[in-house]
Design an enzyme around this catalytic site. Sequence first.
Site, PDB file in Angstrom:
ATOM      1  N   LYS A  17       7.038 -53.640  58.028  1.00  0.00           N
ATOM      2  CA  LYS A  17       7.335 -52.333  57.439  1.00  0.00           C
ATOM      3  C   LYS A  17       8.624 -51.777  58.029  1.00  0.00           C
ATOM      4  O   LYS A  17       8.962 -52.041  59.175  1.00  0.00           O
ATOM      5  CB  LYS A  17       6.193 -51.348  57.716  1.00  0.00           C
ATOM      6  N   CYS A  18       9.336 -50.989  57.218  1.00  0.00           N
ATOM      7  CA  CYS A  18      10.517 -50.298  57.708  1.00  0.00           C
ATOM      8  C   CYS A  18      10.089 -49.339  58.805  1.00  0.00           C
ATOM      9  O   CYS A  18       9.004 -48.762  58.698  1.00  0.00           O
ATOM     10  CB  CYS A  18      11.213 -49.542  56.573  1.00  0.00           C
ATOM     11  N   PRO A  19      10.850 -49.227  59.854  1.00  0.00           N
ATOM     12  CA  PRO A  19      12.252 -49.622  60.007  1.00  0.00           C
ATOM     13  C   PRO A  19      12.463 -50.980  60.667  1.00  0.00           C
ATOM     14  O   PRO A  19      13.586 -51.303  61.043  1.00  0.00           O
ATOM     15  CB  PRO A  19      12.812 -48.517  60.897  1.00  0.00           C
ATOM     16  N   ASP A  44       8.862 -54.717  51.985  1.00  0.00           N
ATOM     17  CA  ASP A  44       8.468 -53.311  52.059  1.00  0.00           C
ATOM     18  C   ASP A  44       9.262 -52.550  51.000  1.00  0.00           C
ATOM     19  O   ASP A  44      10.498 -52.633  50.976  1.00  0.00           O
ATOM     20  CB  ASP A  44       8.769 -52.756  53.452  1.00  0.00           C
TER      21      ASP A  44
END
Length: 80
Positions: A17-19, A44
């Site tokens: 997942k970001c970041p 993502d």
Amino acid sequence: MPGAITASVTVEAVGRKCPIPIIWVAQRMHEVPIGGVIAVTADDPAAKADIPAWCRMKMHEFVAEVPLARGSAFHIRRMY
């Protein structure tokens, strides 16, 4: 294939997942020569907006998003 983008470094971040994809690109950017391209693979949905925004903020060139079977490869040209 004419016009194909060749990345000298690829960061595999599918499933993250970001970041995280952006953090990993930032950590490995030094491996790419100035003017070279780094690719990050990510699935993502936030990456579609976050990676180009990071490029603008850091003054690197967002080159392309290439769809993959799972996610996309985001190509970034190192500008400095």
